[in-house]
Design an enzyme around this catalytic site. Structure first.
Site, PDB file in Angstrom:
ATOM      1  N   GLU A 112      -3.687   2.797  -7.167  1.00  0.00           N
ATOM      2  CA  GLU A 112      -4.098   3.829  -6.213  1.00  0.00           C
ATOM      3  C   GLU A 112      -3.161   5.033  -6.327  1.00  0.00           C
ATOM      4  OE1 GLU A 112      -6.246   2.252  -2.349  1.00  0.00           O
ATOM      5  OE2 GLU A 112      -4.111   1.785  -2.307  1.00  0.00           O
ATOM      6  N   HIS A 116       0.849  -1.184   0.000  1.00  0.00           N
ATOM      7  CA  HIS A 116       0.000   0.000   0.000  1.00  0.00           C
ATOM      8  C   HIS A 116       0.887   1.237   0.000  1.00  0.00           C
ATOM      9  CE1 HIS A 116      -2.852   3.039   1.451  1.00  0.00           C
ATOM     10  NE2 HIS A 116      -3.797   2.240   1.007  1.00  0.00           N
ATOM     11  N   ILE A 159      -5.685   9.516  -2.608  1.00  0.00           N
ATOM     12  CA  ILE A 159      -6.055   8.740  -1.429  1.00  0.00           C
ATOM     13  C   ILE A 159      -6.572   9.661  -0.334  1.00  0.00           C
ATOM     14  CG2 ILE A 159      -5.155   7.284   0.429  1.00  0.00           C
ATOM     15  CD1 ILE A 159      -3.284   6.006  -1.578  1.00  0.00           C
TER      16      ILE A 159
END
Length: 214
Positions: A133, A85, A138
């Site tokens: 992403e 992530h 985000i």
């Protein structure tokens, strides 16, 4: 479409969010999973919701203080794990090692990446799925599926050029059923989201909206 809710380290009640997700998944047939902090995996899994780890470390059993071993999260109820992530980036070799550890324990895997080029590299490591992403989106108010649709279609194309068997998810700013529908229409197989559910006054209502187009 797979909906994976990452609770990060938010000040929320992970069991309440998980219970809401379990109810919505059971009633609608949608696939919804929740990824709490490692210490809460067991409690979240006890609600019956599909439970994921936020990360597993690239380590074998041994002297690795502070690490999260894949076997530990599997034994406490997780069935999958996020990797790389943008808030917990790994080197390529470490992603590979984490994938090997996760897969040895039967955990499903999603490797996150920032852009289509990284998606292609991540796909080559043979995870179950990759997730694009863009870091700048985000936690924001704009969904990647609407703010930057090309990055989703390009990620789908990049992954498919390497291995068509690897699913492609998108994240960053996903918050509504419209966002989920837009991601699906762009070719994504699932979505990742966090604050839109974790910090909602009524997580169940948000989850019902998210699955409404499915």
């Amino acid at each position: 479409m797979f909906i994976l809710v990452n609770l990060k380290a938010y000040d929320c009640n992970p069991v309440a969010v998980a219970a809401a997700a379990a109810d919505v998944a059971e009633e609608t047939g949608a696939r919804i999973a929740v990824a709490p902090q490692a210490a809460r995996i067991s409690a979240v899994a006890a609600t019956g919701v599909e439970t994921w780890a936020q990360h597993v470390s690239p380590v074998e059993h041994g002297s690795h203080t502070g690490s999260t071993h894949a076997a530990a999260v599997e034994r406490t109820g997780a069935v999958g794990t996020l990797l790389n992530h943008s808030e917990n980036r790994q080197k390529l070799a470490d992603i590979d090692a984490s994938l090997n550890g996760a897969e040895s324990e039967g955990l499903e895997t999603v490797v996150c990446a920032n852009n289509p080029d990284q998606i292609a590299a991540a796909t080559a490591l043979d995870p179950d799925a990759v997730a694009v992403e863009p870091p700048e989106l985000i936690g924001g108010d704009e969904s990647v599926a609407t703010a930057d649709p090309d990055i989703v279609t390009d990620a789908v194309e990049a992954a498919g050029s390497v291995d068509e068997g690897v699913d492609v998810f998108c994240g960053a700013g996903i918050a509504t059923g419209e966002d989920v529908a837009a991601a699906r229409d762009l070719g994504a197989d699932g979505v990742l989201l966090a604050s839109g559910v974790a910090l909602a006054d009524d997580p169940e209502a948000v989850l019902r909206d998210l699955v409404s187009p499915l």
